[in-house]
Scaffold this motif. Structure first.
Motif: not given
Length: 233
Positions: A144-148, A155-158, A181-185
């Motif tokens: 959802a978002r890579l955030f600092n 941080t990572v929001y998934q 951001d937006g990557d499928r994991v």
């Protein structure tokens, strides 16, 4: 010799006219009494015999009936929990991976209700691990978002597969190369590495892991906190 204007000539003219008139009357009588006689036309004889063919009329064939529209089968989507479902039970049923590679479930400690500062609760768990230990996705989903941030650091929001729950990984040392951001994991994919970014003690590398259920606005940064300890243990 009969000359024009003589009485004999007048008689002959009268006789001829009378004979022609009588002949016409006889023919009219024959057509009336015997309409199908040999003197009638072929169409007239056929009509009198009741064998008149109907006129040929061009008939436009009716178009074939349009077959009913076929409704394609609905695509099968990820199971979406009902509104009344207990989030902890829903997530426990998915058997999430532990977010640190090689961690053991018996080592997970409950710190969800611990106080942090004067006015807030932790609302997460802290998992100690050596610096640079891989941090992995607990299940399939989308970044959802890579955030600092100042508090959480790197941080990572998934998002989960249903876009209802968010998994939050904080205090990372760094992201795995190429993550965006937006990557499928997929479950078990490496997202980053344990560190001490943000407000984490510099000598205590650990992962701050949180889960929350999003509101109807689907904002990745807020929602109802869920105790990860109850889900993972």
């Amino acid at each position: 010799m009969t000359t024009k204007g003589s009485p004999a000539y007048s008689w002959m003219v009268f006789a001829a006219a009378g004979g022609f008139l009588i002949g016409m009357l006889v023919m009219a009588a024959l057509f009336t009494v015997f309409p199908a006689g040999p003197w009638a036309s072929a169409d007239r004889r056929a009509e009198a015999a009741g064998r008149v063919e109907p006129p040929v009329v061009a008939v436009r064939p009716s178009p074939p009936e349009t077959p009913p529209a076929v409704t394609p089968p609905a695509q099968t989507a990820a199971a979406v929990p009902s509104v009344s479902a207990d989030p902890v039970e829903v997530l426990r049923g998915r058997h999430l991976e532990l977010p640190i590679q090689g961690a053991r479930r018996e080592d997970v400690r409950d710190s969800f209700n611990e106080e942090r500062g004067a006015s807030r609760q932790h609302e997460a768990i802290d998992m100690l691990a050596a610096r640079h230990t891989p941090v992995i996705a607990v299940e399939d989903g989308t970044i959802a978002r890579l955030f600092n941030s100042e508090a959480g650091g790197i941080t990572v929001y998934q998002f989960d597969p249903t876009n209802i729950y968010v998994y939050y990984y904080a205090h990372l040392q760094r992201y795995v190369d190429g993550l965006k951001d937006g990557d499928r994991v997929r479950r078990g994919d490496v997202l980053g590495y344990v560190g001490t970014s943000g407000n984490a003690p510099p000598d205590t590398p650990h992962l701050h892991f949180a889960i929350f259920q999003m509101t109807d606005q689907k904002q990745w940064w807020q929602g109802m906190p869920i105790d990860p300890y109850k889900v993972l243990r």
